[in-house]
Design an enzyme around this catalytic site. Sequence first.
Site, PDB file in Angstrom:
ATOM      1  N   ASP A   1     -84.711 -34.735  23.021  1.00  0.00           N
ATOM      2  CA  ASP A   1     -84.599 -35.296  24.424  1.00  0.00           C
ATOM      3  C   ASP A   1     -85.408 -36.411  24.419  1.00  0.00           C
ATOM      4  O   ASP A   1     -86.076 -36.925  23.703  1.00  0.00           O
ATOM      5  CB  ASP A   1     -85.670 -33.881  25.087  1.00  0.00           C
ATOM      6  CG  ASP A   1     -85.321 -33.695  26.626  1.00  0.00           C
ATOM      7  OD1 ASP A   1     -84.948 -34.852  27.187  1.00  0.00           O
ATOM      8  OD2 ASP A   1     -85.548 -32.834  27.189  1.00  0.00           O
ATOM      9  N   TRP A   2     -85.391 -36.965  25.871  1.00  0.00           N
ATOM     10  CA  TRP A   2     -86.219 -38.252  25.806  1.00  0.00           C
ATOM     11  C   TRP A   2     -87.516 -38.460  25.520  1.00  0.00           C
ATOM     12  O   TRP A   2     -88.405 -37.820  26.406  1.00  0.00           O
ATOM     13  CB  TRP A   2     -85.647 -38.777  27.329  1.00  0.00           C
ATOM     14  CG  TRP A   2     -84.580 -39.456  27.324  1.00  0.00           C
ATOM     15  CD1 TRP A   2     -84.173 -40.750  27.889  1.00  0.00           C
ATOM     16  CD2 TRP A   2     -83.213 -39.264  26.786  1.00  0.00           C
ATOM     17  NE1 TRP A   2     -82.710 -41.139  27.684  1.00  0.00           N
ATOM     18  CE2 TRP A   2     -82.017 -40.138  27.258  1.00  0.00           C
ATOM     19  CE3 TRP A   2     -82.708 -37.996  25.978  1.00  0.00           C
ATOM     20  CZ2 TRP A   2     -80.839 -40.166  26.771  1.00  0.00           C
ATOM     21  CZ3 TRP A   2     -81.386 -37.920  25.898  1.00  0.00           C
ATOM     22  CH2 TRP A   2     -80.505 -39.031  25.923  1.00  0.00           C
TER      23      TRP A   2
END
Length: 862
Positions: free
Chosen positions: A273-274
Amino acid sequence: MTSTKALVLGFLSALSLSPGGHAADTPFLGFPSPWAAATDNSDPSWAAAYAKAIDFVSDLTLTEKINLTTGTGWEADRCIGNTGSVPRLGFRGFCLEDGPLGVRYTQNNSAFPAGINVAATFSRRLMRLRGEALGAEFRGKGIDVMLGPVSGPLGRTPQGGRYWEGFGPDPYLAGVAMAESIRGIQSRGVVACAKHYILNEQEMYRGIIDVRIDDRTMHELYLWPFADAVRAGVGSIMCSYNKINGTYACENEWTSNYLLKNELGFQGFVMSDWGAQHTTLGSALGGLDMAMPGDGGPSPYQSLWGGALAEAVLKGDVPQWRLDDMVIRIMAAYFKVHTGDYSSRPDINFSAWTNQTIGPLHPSSNQSFTVVNEFIDVQSDHASLIREIGAKSIVLLKNVNNTLPLSKPSSIAIIGEDARDPPGGPNACPDRGCFGNGTVAMGYGSGTADFPYLVSPANALLAQAELDNTTVFFDAISSNYDLTAVEPAASSADVAIVFAAVTSGEGYLTVADNAGDRRNLTLWGNAEALIAAVARRNPNTVVVLHTPGPVLLAEINANPNVTAILWAGFPGQESGNALTDVLYGRVNPQGRSPFTWAGESEADYGAGLLDDAENPAQPTQAFSEGVLIDYRWFQESGAKARTLFPFGFGLSYTSFRYSNLTVARANVSGDYEPAEGVTAPAPTYGVVEEELEKHVAPQGFKRIWPYVYSWLNSSEGFVAGRPGNISDFPPEARNGSAQPVLPASGASGGNPGLYEVLYTLTALITNEGKVKGTEIPQLFVQLGGQDNPWGILRGFDEVELEPGETKMVTFNLTRRDVSNWNTTTQRWEITDWAKTIFVGQNVRDIRLNATLPAPQGMSWRR
Ligand SMILES: *[C@@H]1O[C@H](CO)[C@@H](O)[C@H](O)[C@H]1NC(C)=O
Ligand SMILES: *[C@@H]1O[C@H](CO)[C@@H](O)[C@H](O)[C@H]1NC(C)=O
Ligand SMILES: *[C@@H]1O[C@H](CO)[C@@H](O)[C@H](O)[C@H]1NC(C)=O
Ligand SMILES: *[C@@H]1O[C@H](CO)[C@@H](O)[C@H](O)[C@H]1NC(C)=O
Ligand SMILES: *[C@@H]1O[C@H](CO)[C@@H](O)[C@H](O)[C@H]1NC(C)=O
Ligand SMILES: *[C@@H]1O[C@H](CO)[C@@H](O)[C@H](O)[C@H]1NC(C)=O
Ligand SMILES: *[C@@H]1O[C@H](CO)[C@@H](O)[C@H](O)[C@H]1NC(C)=O
Ligand SMILES: *[C@@H]1O[C@H](CO)[C@@H](O)[C@H](O)[C@H]1NC(C)=O
Ligand SMILES: *[C@@H]1O[C@H](CO)[C@@H](O)[C@H](O)[C@H]1NC(C)=O
Ligand SMILES: *[C@@H]1O[C@H](CO)[C@@H](O)[C@H](O)[C@H]1NC(C)=O
Ligand SMILES: *[C@@H]1O[C@H](CO)[C@@H](O)[C@H](O)[C@H]1NC(C)=O
């Protein structure tokens, strides 16, 4: 116990395996990270993809390989996530884009119903069609990877901000929806990304929370839909922000290596995920394959991978086989869904970062201005599918004395801000992060897409009223707080339709004081007072709800003047049309609630949000309720009696009869063949040249700042800021020799024997009413013994019936469907507790039941 079983057990204990055992005296079970194609994979599309990937990767240099594993940085290229490229072979970097209900940050795309609505249709057909339509839209924009679908959060707590993005808290329903969505998306040439893996159940503390979970709950609840995703051939999986049992998801050797890549035989790639990546070595050895968005590391690389990973490989901290495995997985996922050779890839034709035609190709560097948006219209005829899903996901919760469907009423009142067109247009608030500006048709955060248009309920109802010559009371009422304006309109109309809403979303936005998660389960915007005020004046009040999940409705439901209640979820761009189809009976409601509705108290849900951790810097949350969430918990606890609308509940304009249940047992053993033996040793592809000068940028190459590259900064020596310390890892972490396979593994989704059909059940469903309708018969299985819930969903169907018509439904029960996870043997096993099956309209309205015969070779305990 069979001899094979004894062998496996002996084998496990010889290695003293204990899952996730970080204790100093036990080996790390999740090391080494399993290499792709190491398990015997029964899916031929992976085998073909691997052959192509091996060809491609064998020809790459170290820095070309790393380019494909590392994002070029936030806003460095046109998509929400972008990797480096291989210019030598004319291979552009990968383009990744949010998901999951439409293409985010572009134009001329559709805004589909949210995941929770798709779940409410209980329609495999609509799940698949929505996946296909989404896939086609992403493909049309030149996107390689769609960041969706979602089954994390699963929905442990209804307050969780992103509850609506996924398919609700039942793992079986979520698993079916994941698989159908993925097959649909990938059939259109786009890699799907199952996210967020795993236990990212709330927004509060999401970046630091440490979730403690036992092995059985992991398998039987949260991992279940991801297993279906893997079995459906998903190309990528996104690891989440949280920690699991002390280790971040994106470097967690239990969840990534052991469960996902070993037990479930996942052959695709894991992306972060970012910003969910925390270390260079921990993530590489803990099973991460692609770092997103790629920047955010220490100097001089500004990335935890990129050049820092090149150093780690050259130093030998990350073995070449691990890097090769990352790239093989990425390329195999790509070749699996992309038909044709890579020269036929569509070009990226949009920019997530500007709405102008001309803009920078590299926004973070403000470089290379050119045409970045071609505004390609990818909507096709998806509006009609969106309307159909919207209508078929509406759950009719109350309908006294056939208030609905409406038939040319002489007058109606349309009341509530949620009925109205948003004054600034449907996209006025960035990422939909506001409330009280017109009708709510999606939640907020990164799981959004811009609306091409939004048909509000008021507009659709006004159009319908014009056709019917119905008088409408609408214009005078613009605020939920102006109760004096409401009352005369309410008292004049035959039917008063009141709209009420709630929103929720991702924690980077705060709406009405809610940072993603809902702080309460009541309606917002004065809606309770509004509904009561309308009902005081009108004994035929219809309530329409746009909410991400359940709200507390006991009082509203008890009001005798509220004659109908509909939950319409987050229906997307065709909101009003879909609603009108149901209100006027063009569509007979088939939506069934994919979650339980408590009446008065959110405490009735048991598991709750953690929002006041004792140690806010290191919040820890034990999922001590185990598998008992949503209806499983209600059925076991005092909350059962207070259930307002049970899981699976939904009314129709007709009624159905259930009869003639039959149960047939297949003549196969209750036990399956455990996988055995060892893998091949880790393969490597191509050579990594030792000389550092081979891995620096070519002379004269003009870097742009802050773009992330894979080259070394210096040919003189290693300069990475904080690569991590290899002595923190056990030697197994880098061991590329042949590894034992897990007994529960063997194919995509786990041991193929788990999916063998053990029982086939049939029942007859008859439409007893006067109009055509669709019934959703639901099958629950009681696994028996003290530790199992009353029943768990293990089948459903969508049965369309003319008045008087009878059809037979068939349910298959697989071995997996009737098994529990045994934490000792690390296998799914059918216990010897007698097992009962229930078929009915919802978890509280069972029409038929039977005891399952014991599988061949077993007998039930007496
Ligand atoms: C995770 O923690 C829980 C609770 O502390 C424990 O029961 C379980 O065995 C642990 N699981 C793993 C895989 O370490
Ligand atoms: C890595 O990708 C970047 C961005 O596309 C490109 O400029 C660079 O040349 C690539 N590096 C290698 C080694 O191919
Ligand atoms: C593009 O337009 C949409 C819709 O009006 C808006 O929500 C979004 O913020 C705009 N994006 C940019 C980068 O200006
Ligand atoms: C429903 O209709 C019946 C029969 O006309 C009537 O007795 C009853 O009061 C009605 N119920 C409501 C809630 O209007
Ligand atoms: C509309 O949206 C804006 C921006 O989020 C917000 O400040 C405002 O309170 C919202 N509600 C109304 C009624 O305008
Ligand atoms: C519509 O309703 C009005 C008032 O009830 C009536 O006068 C008129 O004739 C109706 N028009 C049609 C086309 O039915
Ligand atoms: C629930 O939250 C909403 C939004 O923050 C707020 O408007 C409402 O007053 C709250 N309800 C209760 C009962 O506290
Ligand atoms: C229901 O409607 C009737 C008639 O309009 C009214 O007298 C009564 O007070 C209403 N009941 C409630 C609970 O609002
Ligand atoms: C269903 O069961 C009833 C009563 O046992 C029987 O009469 C009928 O033939 C059965 N129908 C079918 C289609 O099997
Ligand atoms: C049930 O399983 C059999 C194979 O065992 C398959 O042929 C059939 O299509 C399945 N039926 C349903 C309704 O899933
Ligand atoms: C798990 O397997 C062990 C070893 O066969 C057995 O003793 C135990 O009863 C099993 N546990 C459950 C819950 O069935």
